[in-house]
Write an enzyme that holds these catalytic residues in place. Structure first.
Site, PDB file in Angstrom:
ATOM      1  N   TYR A 138       0.854  -1.198   0.000  1.00  0.00           N
ATOM      2  CA  TYR A 138       0.000   0.000   0.000  1.00  0.00           C
ATOM      3  C   TYR A 138       0.892   1.252   0.000  1.00  0.00           C
ATOM      4  O   TYR A 138       2.102   1.176   0.241  1.00  0.00           O
ATOM      5  CB  TYR A 138      -0.891   0.012   1.244  1.00  0.00           C
ATOM      6  CG  TYR A 138      -2.061  -0.957   1.148  1.00  0.00           C
ATOM      7  CD1 TYR A 138      -3.179  -0.639   0.376  1.00  0.00           C
ATOM      8  CD2 TYR A 138      -2.053  -2.166   1.816  1.00  0.00           C
ATOM      9  CE1 TYR A 138      -4.252  -1.519   0.286  1.00  0.00           C
ATOM     10  CE2 TYR A 138      -3.122  -3.049   1.727  1.00  0.00           C
ATOM     11  CZ  TYR A 138      -4.226  -2.717   0.959  1.00  0.00           C
ATOM     12  OH  TYR A 138      -5.280  -3.578   0.858  1.00  0.00           O
ATOM     13  N   GLU A 139       0.224   2.379  -0.232  1.00  0.00           N
ATOM     14  CA  GLU A 139       0.877   3.680  -0.358  1.00  0.00           C
ATOM     15  C   GLU A 139       2.103   3.886   0.536  1.00  0.00           C
ATOM     16  O   GLU A 139       3.211   4.132   0.070  1.00  0.00           O
ATOM     17  CB  GLU A 139      -0.181   4.762  -0.036  1.00  0.00           C
ATOM     18  CG  GLU A 139       0.348   6.162   0.125  1.00  0.00           C
ATOM     19  CD  GLU A 139       0.853   6.768  -1.168  1.00  0.00           C
ATOM     20  OE1 GLU A 139       0.127   6.692  -2.167  1.00  0.00           O
ATOM     21  OE2 GLU A 139       1.952   7.322  -1.176  1.00  0.00           O
ATOM     22  N   ASP A 168       0.796   5.603  -4.631  1.00  0.00           N
ATOM     23  CA  ASP A 168      -0.376   5.136  -5.381  1.00  0.00           C
ATOM     24  C   ASP A 168      -0.632   5.984  -6.627  1.00  0.00           C
ATOM     25  O   ASP A 168      -0.486   5.530  -7.749  1.00  0.00           O
ATOM     26  CB  ASP A 168      -1.621   5.191  -4.490  1.00  0.00           C
ATOM     27  CG  ASP A 168      -1.714   3.985  -3.569  1.00  0.00           C
ATOM     28  OD1 ASP A 168      -1.061   2.974  -3.861  1.00  0.00           O
ATOM     29  OD2 ASP A 168      -2.428   4.054  -2.567  1.00  0.00           O
ATOM     30  N   GLY A 247      16.464  22.268  -4.127  1.00  0.00           N
ATOM     31  CA  GLY A 247      17.466  22.643  -5.125  1.00  0.00           C
ATOM     32  C   GLY A 247      18.480  23.632  -4.597  1.00  0.00           C
ATOM     33  O   GLY A 247      18.726  23.728  -3.399  1.00  0.00           O
ATOM     34  N   GLY A 248      19.062  24.369  -5.508  1.00  0.00           N
ATOM     35  CA  GLY A 248      20.143  25.278  -5.142  1.00  0.00           C
ATOM     36  C   GLY A 248      19.686  26.644  -4.650  1.00  0.00           C
ATOM     37  O   GLY A 248      20.499  27.526  -4.408  1.00  0.00           O
ATOM     38  N   GLN A 249      18.377  26.855  -4.504  1.00  0.00           N
ATOM     39  CA  GLN A 249      17.872  28.141  -4.028  1.00  0.00           C
ATOM     40  C   GLN A 249      17.245  27.918  -2.653  1.00  0.00           C
ATOM     41  O   GLN A 249      16.158  27.368  -2.550  1.00  0.00           O
ATOM     42  CB  GLN A 249      16.804  28.704  -4.990  1.00  0.00           C
ATOM     43  CG  GLN A 249      17.255  28.839  -6.425  1.00  0.00           C
ATOM     44  CD  GLN A 249      18.243  29.986  -6.624  1.00  0.00           C
ATOM     45  OE1 GLN A 249      18.510  30.787  -5.720  1.00  0.00           O
ATOM     46  NE2 GLN A 249      18.791  30.078  -7.818  1.00  0.00           N
TER      47      GLN A 249
HETATM   48  N1  CAO Z   1     -14.296 -12.007  -9.402  1.00  0.00           N
HETATM   49  C1  CAO Z   1     -13.769 -12.949  -8.597  1.00  0.00           C
HETATM   50  N2  CAO Z   1     -12.586 -12.801  -7.954  1.00  0.00           N
HETATM   51  C2  CAO Z   1     -11.943 -11.646  -8.149  1.00  0.00           C
HETATM   52  C3  CAO Z   1     -12.432 -10.614  -8.983  1.00  0.00           C
HETATM   53  C4  CAO Z   1     -13.662 -10.839  -9.626  1.00  0.00           C
HETATM   54  N3  CAO Z   1     -14.198  -9.924 -10.432  1.00  0.00           N
HETATM   55  N4  CAO Z   1     -11.559  -9.593  -8.951  1.00  0.00           N
HETATM   56  C5  CAO Z   1     -10.562  -9.958  -8.153  1.00  0.00           C
HETATM   57  N5  CAO Z   1     -10.781 -11.194  -7.663  1.00  0.00           N
HETATM   58  C6  CAO Z   1      -9.931 -11.966  -6.761  1.00  0.00           C
HETATM   59  C7  CAO Z   1      -8.558 -12.155  -7.340  1.00  0.00           C
HETATM   60  O1  CAO Z   1      -8.556 -13.231  -8.248  1.00  0.00           O
HETATM   61  C8  CAO Z   1      -7.743 -12.429  -6.072  1.00  0.00           C
HETATM   62  O2  CAO Z   1      -7.969 -13.770  -5.684  1.00  0.00           O
HETATM   63  P1  CAO Z   1      -6.771 -14.823  -5.331  1.00  0.00           P
HETATM   64  O3  CAO Z   1      -5.940 -14.194  -4.270  1.00  0.00           O
HETATM   65  O4  CAO Z   1      -7.526 -16.040  -4.868  1.00  0.00           O
HETATM   66  O5  CAO Z   1      -5.986 -15.077  -6.555  1.00  0.00           O
HETATM   67  C9  CAO Z   1      -8.464 -11.527  -5.069  1.00  0.00           C
HETATM   68  O6  CAO Z   1      -9.755 -11.242  -5.571  1.00  0.00           O
HETATM   69  C10 CAO Z   1      -7.927 -10.094  -4.879  1.00  0.00           C
HETATM   70  O7  CAO Z   1      -6.733  -9.978  -4.972  1.00  0.00           O
HETATM   71  P2  CAO Z   1      -5.736  -9.013  -4.194  1.00  0.00           P
HETATM   72  O8  CAO Z   1      -4.819  -9.928  -3.455  1.00  0.00           O
HETATM   73  O9  CAO Z   1      -5.143  -8.129  -5.205  1.00  0.00           O
HETATM   74  O10 CAO Z   1      -6.581  -8.114  -3.143  1.00  0.00           O
HETATM   75  P3  CAO Z   1      -6.222  -7.717  -1.647  1.00  0.00           P
HETATM   76  O11 CAO Z   1      -7.344  -6.855  -1.210  1.00  0.00           O
HETATM   77  O12 CAO Z   1      -5.917  -8.877  -0.782  1.00  0.00           O
HETATM   78  O13 CAO Z   1      -4.863  -6.849  -1.758  1.00  0.00           O
HETATM   79  C11 CAO Z   1      -3.517  -4.985  -2.515  1.00  0.00           C
HETATM   80  C12 CAO Z   1      -4.912  -5.499  -2.120  1.00  0.00           C
HETATM   81  C13 CAO Z   1      -3.663  -3.578  -2.999  1.00  0.00           C
HETATM   82  C14 CAO Z   1      -2.594  -5.034  -1.294  1.00  0.00           C
HETATM   83  C15 CAO Z   1      -2.935  -5.888  -3.622  1.00  0.00           C
HETATM   84  O14 CAO Z   1      -3.862  -5.962  -4.661  1.00  0.00           O
HETATM   85  C16 CAO Z   1      -1.609  -5.398  -4.179  1.00  0.00           C
HETATM   86  O15 CAO Z   1      -0.547  -5.544  -3.557  1.00  0.00           O
HETATM   87  N6  CAO Z   1      -1.637  -4.847  -5.395  1.00  0.00           N
HETATM   88  C17 CAO Z   1      -0.445  -4.406  -6.104  1.00  0.00           C
HETATM   89  C18 CAO Z   1       0.120  -3.159  -5.519  1.00  0.00           C
HETATM   90  C19 CAO Z   1      -0.889  -2.030  -5.512  1.00  0.00           C
HETATM   91  O16 CAO Z   1      -1.466  -1.661  -6.492  1.00  0.00           O
HETATM   92  N7  CAO Z   1      -1.005  -1.429  -4.326  1.00  0.00           N
HETATM   93  C20 CAO Z   1      -1.692  -0.171  -4.199  1.00  0.00           C
HETATM   94  C21 CAO Z   1      -3.076  -0.323  -3.850  1.00  0.00           C
HETATM   95  S1  CAO Z   1      -3.757   1.270  -3.701  1.00  0.00           S
HETATM   96  O17 CAO Z   1      -3.376   1.691  -2.176  1.00  0.00           O
END
Ligand code: CAO
Length: 415
Positions: A138-139, A168, A247-249
């Site tokens: 996350y962020e 993000d 920067g430099g200012q």
């Molecule tokens: N129908 C059924 N399943 C779905 C779906 C749909 N339409 N859309 C998503 N899913 C499922 C996915 O297949 C996944 O399942 P599996 O883990 O079984 O393969 C699950 O939902 C969601 O996946 P996720 O792991 O991405 O979601 P999360 O909430 O656990 O994690 C986050 C969120 C942001 C930590 C993670 O997605 C991540 O690290 N993303 C990459 C980095 C990123 O973009 N981070 C910034 C987010 S903004 O702050």
């Protein structure tokens, strides 16, 4: 008037903030963005930080303008077939699932290429290949891992994360650039490609000047524009520089009239070298313009603390806006510390479309940030975010499904 990305279709598998920032920008440039969401819940942000019961949150609505929403169960075999049809009819697939999730759905790069060799597959991940590549991010994790937190804050305090969402939204911006670049290359090669924007890389790119300073520090042991100079100590790594300018200012944040009660009664003041004599005149220290201890930028560096204290004695007699008016007359670079309330009420930002009021059928009117990138031949009209699954039937009909087939898919729980 047409839009820059008219005719480009985006299969939008993004959620939370980083990916949606990217696809929202592409939608503002004219792409048809089809957001695929889980039936029933949708993007998790629809219900996060809600301010109105049962209405999509501002978190969601402010990141998903100008998109269409379809609900498809990507784990249902018939849902997968619908996705295959969508993949064949789209130009770009954008996703920011946790590492491996798209593969687990059955949509590896190889499979997508089989279905549509022109498809561009664009991903945000927390980290690029390496020890952390499998981590969810996350962020603030990205701000910490990308060098922003260790270089933000004051020397005598802990690392600090920024309110600007550079992990993000910053990475979403990087990804959008990667996508339009890949689209351009495709016009010549006819082939799609993978685009990866890792959040750590995006933050580090925005902290480029701090890697510059790391190398300066290693070579010289000191950085004279940092507040640690001349009395503090420098360690092995770039220290936190408080509000010193990058920067430099040399610059610093100074109190203005009313600071005792108003936490934002401050101004950013830059002692730009070319206007030094004017600064001396404005603050009533004319003698500093010729005094060899103050007249040159190099001579001033060890005295910055004292100089800013003297300038602050002047800024404290003016409101931040009065100080702006006076300093701007003399071309002295400065900026008011604006609160979100002041920004929300700023009429000039409304006029340019940077702040926009949008109407939503459930939540009513709300403010949002419009497109910060203005194209003269591709103006942006900000429209509301879609309700969950609002366009499922419409999009499926467009890719060839009959009303009867759509009903069957719905009964099977695929959509
Ligand atoms: N129908 C059924 N399943 C779905 C779906 C749909 N339409 N859309 C998503 N899913 C499922 C996915 O297949 C996944 O399942 P599996 O883990 O079984 O393969 C699950 O939902 C969601 O996946 P996720 O792991 O991405 O979601 P999360 O909430 O656990 O994690 C986050 C969120 C942001 C930590 C993670 O997605 C991540 O690290 N993303 C990459 C980095 C990123 O973009 N981070 C910034 C987010 S903004 O702050």
């Amino acid at each position: 008037m047409g839009k820059a990305l008219d005719g480009v279709r985006i299969l939008d598998f993004t959620h939370v903030q980083s990916g949606p920032t990217c696809t929202q920008l592409l939608a503002w440039f004219g792409a048809d963005v089809i957001k695929v969401e889980k039936a029933g819940t949708g993007d998790i942000t629809r219900e996060q930080l809600r301010d109105i019961p049962d209405a999509d949150s501002l978190y969601f609505t402010m990141l998903n303008h100008n998109k269409r929403s379809v609900t498809i169960d990507t784990k249902n075999p018939e849902g997968k077939q619908v996705l295959e049809t969508l993949i064949k009819s789209c130009d770009v697939l954008v996703e920011n699932f946790a590492p491996g999730a798209l593969d687990r759905m059955g949509f590896s790069w190889e499979r997508i290429q089989e279905l549509n060799p022109r498809m561009i597959v664009a991903s945000v991940k927390g980290f690029g290949p390496g020890p952390y590549e499998d981590c969810k991010v996350y962020e603030n994790v990205a701000q910490c891992a990308g060098g922003a937190a260790s270089t933000t804050g004051f020397d005598d305090g802990p690392p600090v994360v920024s309110g600007a969402q550079i992990g993000d939204s910053g990475t979403g911006l990087h990804l959008a650039l990667g996508i339009v670049t890949a689209l351009y290359q495709r016009t010549m090669t006819g082939r799609g490609q993978k685009v990866l924007a890792a959040m750590q890389d995006g933050v580090l790119n925005l902290c480029r000047v701090k890697l510059r300073d790391q190398q300066r520090l290693e070579r010289t042991g000191v950085m004279k524009e940092y507040p640690q100079y001349p009395n503090g100590t420098f360690g092995e790594a770039v220290p936190r520089a408080g509000n010193a300018s990058g920067g430099g200012q040399p610059g610093w944040i100074l109190k203005c009239k009313g600071w005792e009660a108003d936490p934002n009664a401050y101004i950013y003041f830059i002692t730009q070298a070319p206007v030094w004599a004017k600064i001396c005149n404005v603050i009533g220290k004319e003698e500093w313009a010729t005094d060899p201890d103050y007249a040159t930028a190099t001579a001033r560096l060890p005295r910055l603390k004292e100089i800013f204290a003297e300038i602050e004695r002047w800024t404290m007699t003016k409101t931040k806006f009065e100080a702006m008016d006076i300093l701007n007359k003399y071309d002295i670079p400065c900026g008011p510390i604006l609160s979100m309330k002041e920004i929300a009420e700023d009429q000039s930002l409304r006029k340019t479309g940077t702040i926009v009021e949008v109407d939503h059928p459930v939540r009513g009117k709300y403010l949002t940030v419009g497109n910060p990138i203005k194209l003269s031949d591709s103006p942006t009209d900000v429209t509301r975010s879609p309700l969950l699954g609002e366009h499922t039937d419409e999009v499926l009909a467009e890719i060839g499904y009959s009303p009867e087939q759509i009903d069957l898919l719905r009964t099977a729980g695929a959509i």
